[in-house]
Design a protein around this motif. Structure first.
Motif, short mmCIF file in Angstrom:
data_model
loop_
_atom_site.label_atom_id
_atom_site.label_comp_id
_atom_site.label_asym_id
_atom_site.label_seq_id
_atom_site.Cartn_x
_atom_site.Cartn_y
_atom_site.Cartn_z
N LYS A 166 -35.05 36.12 -30.60
CA LYS A 166 -33.62 36.22 -30.87
C LYS A 166 -33.29 36.00 -32.06
CE LYS A 166 -33.59 33.21 -27.58
NZ LYS A 166 -33.81 32.16 -26.57
N TRP A 167 -34.21 35.38 -33.07
CA TRP A 167 -33.81 35.14 -34.28
C TRP A 167 -34.49 36.26 -35.40
CZ3 TRP A 167 -30.64 31.39 -36.27
CH2 TRP A 167 -30.05 30.49 -35.09
N ARG A 168 -35.20 37.18 -35.10
CA ARG A 168 -35.51 38.17 -35.87
C ARG A 168 -34.53 39.07 -36.39
NH1 ARG A 168 -40.52 39.75 -32.10
NH2 ARG A 168 -41.78 37.56 -32.27
N ILE A 192 -37.83 27.62 -33.46
CA ILE A 192 -37.39 29.08 -33.40
C ILE A 192 -38.31 29.66 -34.42
CG2 ILE A 192 -34.94 28.73 -32.65
CD1 ILE A 192 -34.01 29.26 -35.51
N ALA A 193 -39.10 28.94 -35.13
CA ALA A 193 -40.08 29.67 -36.41
C ALA A 193 -40.95 28.80 -36.80
CB ALA A 193 -39.21 30.35 -37.46
N TYR A 205 -44.55 32.85 -36.91
CA TYR A 205 -43.94 33.40 -35.76
C TYR A 205 -42.47 33.11 -35.75
CZ TYR A 205 -48.75 33.54 -34.33
OH TYR A 205 -49.91 33.89 -34.24
N THR A 229 -47.23 37.10 -26.96
CA THR A 229 -46.02 38.30 -27.15
C THR A 229 -46.66 39.33 -28.37
OG1 THR A 229 -44.44 36.93 -26.45
CG2 THR A 229 -43.74 39.00 -27.37
N ALA A 257 -45.67 32.92 -28.76
CA ALA A 257 -45.61 33.90 -29.77
C ALA A 257 -46.73 34.62 -29.70
CB ALA A 257 -45.27 33.36 -30.94
N GLN A 287 -34.41 23.29 -30.69
CA GLN A 287 -35.73 24.04 -30.20
C GLN A 287 -36.16 24.66 -31.33
OE1 GLN A 287 -36.45 24.70 -26.72
NE2 GLN A 287 -35.08 23.11 -26.54
N PHE A 324 -44.79 26.85 -28.36
CA PHE A 324 -44.51 27.96 -29.33
C PHE A 324 -45.22 29.09 -29.88
CE2 PHE A 324 -42.41 29.80 -32.98
CZ PHE A 324 -41.24 30.41 -32.58
N LYS A 381 -35.71 24.57 -36.59
CA LYS A 381 -35.36 24.33 -35.34
C LYS A 381 -33.78 24.67 -35.59
CE LYS A 381 -37.14 20.83 -32.88
NZ LYS A 381 -37.51 19.38 -32.71
N ASP A 388 -38.83 33.38 -33.30
CA ASP A 388 -38.49 33.63 -32.02
C ASP A 388 -37.76 35.11 -31.89
OD1 ASP A 388 -36.13 33.40 -29.80
OD2 ASP A 388 -36.91 31.80 -29.36
#
Length: 175
Positions: A104-106, A71-72, A100, A28, A25, A69, A21, A65, A102
């Motif tokens: 999609k979660w920002r 996610i941060a 960091y 990106t 991140a 998954q 992850f 999570k 994800d």
């Protein structure tokens, strides 16, 4: 359907997923910077993940999570005094690293929530000051950390990174 994120301390068996992850991140977020200038350093840091974040009393690492998954992420490690322009004296200082989220979660408040959990953990561990550095080419990064209560220490004059050094004193009853 996405489940509400659960924020908690990382566990040893999650290290491979955390490393994947973080590297994704980082690639990106730092896409404008040649990978050769930042990925080898991060890989070396992550190779000592368990030792630095899970076993060291000056370390901690949290994950968020959802649906199994990651996610941060966010962590802290003992500050190593590698920037001679900074002098924190004999304070107990840790460096905040690897925040960091994800994509999609920002913009959902997750960065603020996971950082708040990290602050609580650091305060309980007796940490006095949080240090971090960021870069102005990361959209919104300096402003985000200012909203979290960090103060500007200095900005390096190098043309690529313009490293922005910030710190925050943790108080026992606030933050």
């Amino acid at each position: 359907m996405e489940t509400k994120p659960v924020i908690r301390s990382a566990m040893p068996q999650e290290i491979p997923a955390i490393v994947d992850f973080v590297l994704a991140a980082r690639n990106t977020m730092f896409s404008r910077v040649p990978a050769s200038l930042h990925i080898p350093k991060v890989q070396a840091e992550l190779a000592k993940f368990q030792e630095d974040y899970l076993e060291d009393r000056e370390g901690g690492f949290l994950i968020a999570k959802s649906n199994g998954q990651i996610i941060a992420t966010v962590g802290y490690v003992a500050y190593d005094n590698r920037f001679p322009q900074l002098d924190f004296g004999s304070e107990r200082v840790v460096e905040v690293v690897k925040l960091y989220v994800d994509p999609k979660w920002r913009r959902a408040g997750l960065a603020t929530k996971i950082f708040a959990a990290l602050q609580r953990e650091a305060r309980q561990a007796g940490i006095r000051r949080l240090y971090l550095h960021t870069h102005p080419f990361l959209p919104g990064s300096v402003r985000f950390w200012e909203r979290q209560g960090f103060q500007l220490e200095c900005v390096d004059k190098d043309p690529i990174w313009q490293t922005t050094h910030m710190s925050k004193v943790l108080r026992r009853d606030t933050d």
